[in-house]
Design a protein around this motif. Structure first.
Motif, PDB file in Angstrom:
ATOM      1  N   ARG A  62       0.823  -1.214   0.000  1.00 13.58           N
ATOM      2  CA  ARG A  62       0.000   0.000   0.000  1.00 13.58           C
ATOM      3  C   ARG A  62       0.851   1.256   0.000  1.00 13.58           C
ATOM      4  NH1 ARG A  62      -4.930  -1.724   4.170  1.00 13.58           N
ATOM      5  NH2 ARG A  62      -5.614  -3.552   2.953  1.00 13.58           N
ATOM      6  N   ALA A  63       1.948   1.194  -0.740  1.00 15.99           N
ATOM      7  CA  ALA A  63       2.818   2.357  -0.905  1.00 15.99           C
ATOM      8  C   ALA A  63       2.313   3.189  -2.080  1.00 15.99           C
ATOM      9  CB  ALA A  63       4.252   1.907  -1.156  1.00 15.99           C
ATOM     10  N   GLU A  64       2.208   4.485  -1.877  1.00 19.84           N
ATOM     11  CA  GLU A  64       1.719   5.369  -2.939  1.00 19.84           C
ATOM     12  C   GLU A  64       2.718   5.409  -4.089  1.00 19.84           C
ATOM     13  OE1 GLU A  64       0.733  10.128  -3.634  1.00 19.84           O
ATOM     14  OE2 GLU A  64       1.003   9.348  -1.597  1.00 19.84           O
ATOM     15  N   HIS A  65       2.245   5.139  -5.310  1.00 18.16           N
ATOM     16  CA  HIS A  65       3.147   5.164  -6.452  1.00 18.16           C
ATOM     17  C   HIS A  65       2.461   5.792  -7.657  1.00 18.16           C
ATOM     18  CE1 HIS A  65       1.247   1.825  -8.694  1.00 18.16           C
ATOM     19  NE2 HIS A  65       1.107   1.204  -7.530  1.00 18.16           N
ATOM     20  N   SER A  66       3.258   6.045  -8.705  1.00 15.14           N
ATOM     21  CA  SER A  66       2.813   6.818  -9.858  1.00 15.14           C
ATOM     22  C   SER A  66       2.152   5.976 -10.934  1.00 15.14           C
ATOM     23  CB  SER A  66       4.024   7.516 -10.487  1.00 15.14           C
ATOM     24  OG  SER A  66       4.946   6.547 -10.990  1.00 15.14           O
ATOM     25  N   GLY A  67       2.296   4.648 -10.860  1.00 14.38           N
ATOM     26  CA  GLY A  67       1.985   3.836 -12.013  1.00 14.38           C
ATOM     27  C   GLY A  67       3.134   3.922 -13.007  1.00 14.38           C
ATOM     28  N   VAL A  68       3.152   3.032 -13.978  1.00 14.85           N
ATOM     29  CA  VAL A  68       4.252   2.980 -14.935  1.00 14.85           C
ATOM     30  C   VAL A  68       4.210   4.205 -15.848  1.00 14.85           C
ATOM     31  CG1 VAL A  68       5.336   1.654 -16.781  1.00 14.85           C
ATOM     32  CG2 VAL A  68       4.238   0.455 -14.860  1.00 14.85           C
ATOM     33  N   GLN A  69       5.345   4.886 -15.966  1.00 13.38           N
ATOM     34  CA  GLN A  69       5.477   6.057 -16.824  1.00 13.38           C
ATOM     35  C   GLN A  69       6.693   5.884 -17.726  1.00 13.38           C
ATOM     36  OE1 GLN A  69       4.625   9.960 -14.936  1.00 13.38           O
ATOM     37  NE2 GLN A  69       4.447   8.837 -13.004  1.00 13.38           N
ATOM     38  N   GLU A  70       6.956   6.856 -18.575  1.00 11.49           N
ATOM     39  CA  GLU A  70       8.083   6.773 -19.493  1.00 11.49           C
ATOM     40  C   GLU A  70       8.752   8.132 -19.624  1.00 11.49           C
ATOM     41  OE1 GLU A  70       8.472   5.817 -24.175  1.00 11.49           O
ATOM     42  OE2 GLU A  70       7.647   4.154 -22.968  1.00 11.49           O
ATOM     43  N   ARG A  71      10.074   8.127 -19.633  1.00  3.52           N
ATOM     44  CA  ARG A  71      10.866   9.342 -19.817  1.00  3.52           C
ATOM     45  C   ARG A  71      12.100   8.975 -20.637  1.00  3.52           C
ATOM     46  NH1 ARG A  71      11.717  10.376 -14.767  1.00  3.52           N
ATOM     47  NH2 ARG A  71      13.968  10.147 -14.499  1.00  3.52           N
ATOM     48  N   PHE A  72      12.370   9.727 -21.667  1.00  9.24           N
ATOM     49  CA  PHE A  72      13.482   9.434 -22.570  1.00  9.24           C
ATOM     50  C   PHE A  72      13.404   7.995 -23.087  1.00  9.24           C
ATOM     51  CE2 PHE A  72      15.103  13.025 -20.074  1.00  9.24           C
ATOM     52  CZ  PHE A  72      15.532  13.867 -21.094  1.00  9.24           C
ATOM     53  N   GLY A  73      12.181   7.529 -23.354  1.00  5.60           N
ATOM     54  CA  GLY A  73      11.979   6.224 -23.950  1.00  5.60           C
ATOM     55  C   GLY A  73      12.178   5.046 -23.026  1.00  5.60           C
ATOM     56  N   THR A  74      12.285   5.316 -21.715  1.00  2.73           N
ATOM     57  CA  THR A  74      12.539   4.255 -20.742  1.00  2.73           C
ATOM     58  C   THR A  74      11.430   4.226 -19.695  1.00  2.73           C
ATOM     59  OG1 THR A  74      14.924   4.525 -21.044  1.00  2.73           O
ATOM     60  CG2 THR A  74      14.212   3.353 -19.077  1.00  2.73           C
ATOM     61  N   LYS A  75      10.970   3.024 -19.336  1.00  2.00           N
ATOM     62  CA  LYS A  75       9.928   2.877 -18.331  1.00  2.00           C
ATOM     63  C   LYS A  75      10.475   3.143 -16.932  1.00  2.00           C
ATOM     64  CE  LYS A  75       7.178  -0.610 -20.779  1.00  2.00           C
ATOM     65  NZ  LYS A  75       6.687  -2.016 -20.739  1.00  2.00           N
ATOM     66  N   TYR A  76       9.636   3.792 -16.125  1.00  2.00           N
ATOM     67  CA  TYR A  76       9.985   3.982 -14.721  1.00  2.00           C
ATOM     68  C   TYR A  76       8.718   4.004 -13.872  1.00  2.00           C
ATOM     69  CZ  TYR A  76       8.660   8.962 -14.994  1.00  2.00           C
ATOM     70  OH  TYR A  76       7.975  10.141 -15.144  1.00  2.00           O
ATOM     71  N   LEU A  77       8.917   3.816 -12.582  1.00  2.00           N
ATOM     72  CA  LEU A  77       7.817   3.772 -11.616  1.00  2.00           C
ATOM     73  C   LEU A  77       8.271   4.506 -10.365  1.00  2.00           C
ATOM     74  CD1 LEU A  77       5.029   2.458 -10.766  1.00  2.00           C
ATOM     75  CD2 LEU A  77       6.393   0.553  -9.875  1.00  2.00           C
ATOM     76  N   ARG A  78       7.494   5.519  -9.954  1.00  2.00           N
ATOM     77  CA  ARG A  78       7.850   6.304  -8.767  1.00  2.00           C
ATOM     78  C   ARG A  78       7.056   5.854  -7.558  1.00  2.00           C
ATOM     79  NH1 ARG A  78       8.762  12.690 -10.500  1.00  2.00           N
ATOM     80  NH2 ARG A  78      10.683  12.279 -11.664  1.00  2.00           N
ATOM     81  N   VAL A  79       7.703   5.918  -6.400  1.00  2.00           N
ATOM     82  CA  VAL A  79       7.051   5.585  -5.138  1.00  2.00           C
ATOM     83  C   VAL A  79       7.379   6.676  -4.126  1.00  2.00           C
ATOM     84  CG1 VAL A  79       9.002   4.185  -4.302  1.00  2.00           C
ATOM     85  CG2 VAL A  79       6.673   3.725  -3.448  1.00  2.00           C
ATOM     86  N   ARG A  80       6.441   6.910  -3.215  1.00  2.00           N
ATOM     87  CA  ARG A  80       6.572   8.003  -2.249  1.00  2.00           C
ATOM     88  C   ARG A  80       6.851   7.464  -0.850  1.00  2.00           C
ATOM     89  NH1 ARG A  80       5.065  13.287  -2.680  1.00  2.00           N
ATOM     90  NH2 ARG A  80       3.926  12.814  -4.608  1.00  2.00           N
TER      91      ARG A  80
END
Length: 361
Positions: free
Chosen positions: A102-120
């Motif tokens: 139950r950690a708040e996260h961004s969902g899968v995103q993309e920057r400079f053509g690469t997948k990433y996922l942020r968590v708070r």
């Protein structure tokens, strides 16, 4: 210019509660608790935790000052997100892992053509997992995070600025980065070379209010770049002064490394760091890292006053080393020393007095 920088050395953050921070880094991010010590500046005992990969590699270490006594203000002029590499295809694992906790996260995103996922982090700090192939650093594993998904170390960092121009000039002209691309509000810079942890993304946020500069819960304090040796630190300081950054600090003895700081034009505090013999292994065996509170030799005579003011913590049992995930420490290039391992440049140490009547932190 020829860059003295080899990549990110460490990133320093200010969370809130000490146990809350340990739980997040070890359980949610799957990091190894590498070191327990205290803040080396000031007369108030504040924990200083170091977290990293299985081998405590330079370029994997997040250091934290749990600063529950005072809130900070996140904003521009700060590091806004700490970026870790994970193997290609691992993002799906991390999304499920964050959901399970139950950690708040961004969902899968993309920057400079690469997948990433942020968590708070519970106190608001941001971290991201970025897929990258070919990073062979040794991940720390837990009962919930397997080797084929664990973080290898830093990919780099995202820094928030209101205007990119002066900060870009600083990274290129003072530190020797090269600009390699723009993706919307993100401007990417890279240190020449082939190793990991060489990326900085400047996130241009013109309407974002400036963040606080001092210690305060919920903020990043600084980013540190590895320049390998004390001689390189002296040269880097001379570069700053030649460019007019005459407020660069003296070279400080941080025991596990040597440091020199400057406030960059966008407000971000930048450290350059030289390694010392033994590094994080100079006062603990590889299989004992992070298992007990260690104090600097010049603080040891005040241990009782220090410990009495610190929040009691529990080191997770699974964060203790296991044979299958640890290896012999990799040798680090040490700061230039004499045969007696004495530094050849003047070093600054803070002479603290930890009065026992201060509040617990």
């Amino acid at each position: 210019m020829t860059s003295l920088v080899q990549g990110v050395h460490h990133i320093t953050l200010c969370p809130g509660g000490a146990q809350q921070d340990i739980d997040f880094f070890t359980q949610i991010l799957g990091q190894r608790l590498v070191k327990q010590t205290v803040l080396m500046d000031g007369n108030i005992p504040i924990y200083h935790f170091y977290y990293g990969n299985a081998d405590a590699d330079v370029g994997s270490i997040a250091t934290c000052f749990p600063y529950s006594r005072k809130p900070g203000r996140a904003g521009s002029g700060q590091l806004s997100c700490t970026s870790y590499t994970v193997p290609n295809g691992a993002i799906a694992f991390w999304k499920e892992h964050f959901d399970r906790h139950r950690a708040e996260h961004s969902g899968v995103q993309e920057r400079f053509g690469t997948k990433y996922l942020r968590v708070r982090h519970p106190v608001g700090l941001l971290f991201e997992m970025i897929e990258e192939s070919g990073d062979n650093r040794n991940p720390w594993t837990t009962t919930q995070i397997p080797r084929d998904a664990g973080t290898r170390g830093f990919f780099g960092a995202v820094l928030s600025v209101r205007d990119v121009r002066d900060q870009e000039s600083f990274f290129v002209d003072a530190l020797g980065f090269r600009k390699v691309g723009v993706d919307g509000p993100y401007h990417r810079f890279e240190v020449p070379g082939t190793g990991p942890g060489r990326i900085v993304d400047l996130h241009v946020e013109p309407e974002r209010a400036p963040g606080s500069w001092g210690f305060g819960a919920g903020t990043a304090h600084h980013i540190a770049f590895n320049v390998e040796t004390d001689d390189a630190l002296v040269k880097q300081k001379a570069v700053y002064e030649e460019m007019g950054f005459t407020d660069a600090s003296e070279i400080k003895d941080r025991f596990y490394f040597h440091s020199m700081y400057v406030r960059s034009p966008g407000g971000i505090l930048v450290e350059c760091t030289a390694n010392v013999p033994g590094g994080f292994f100079k006062d603990e065996a590889p299989d004992e890292l992070g298992t007990k509170l260690l104090l600097l030799p010049w603080f040891e005579d005040q241990r009782n006053a220090i410990v009495s003011q610190l929040e009691p913590i529990t080191v997770p049992e699974e964060n203790r080393p296991r044979q299958e995930t640890t290896s012999a420490p990799r040798p680090v290039v040490a700061a230039h020393t004499t045969p007696g391992n004495e530094p050849t440049v003047p070093l600054s140490r803070y002479k603290a007095t930890f009065d026992a009547d201060k509040q617990t932190t």
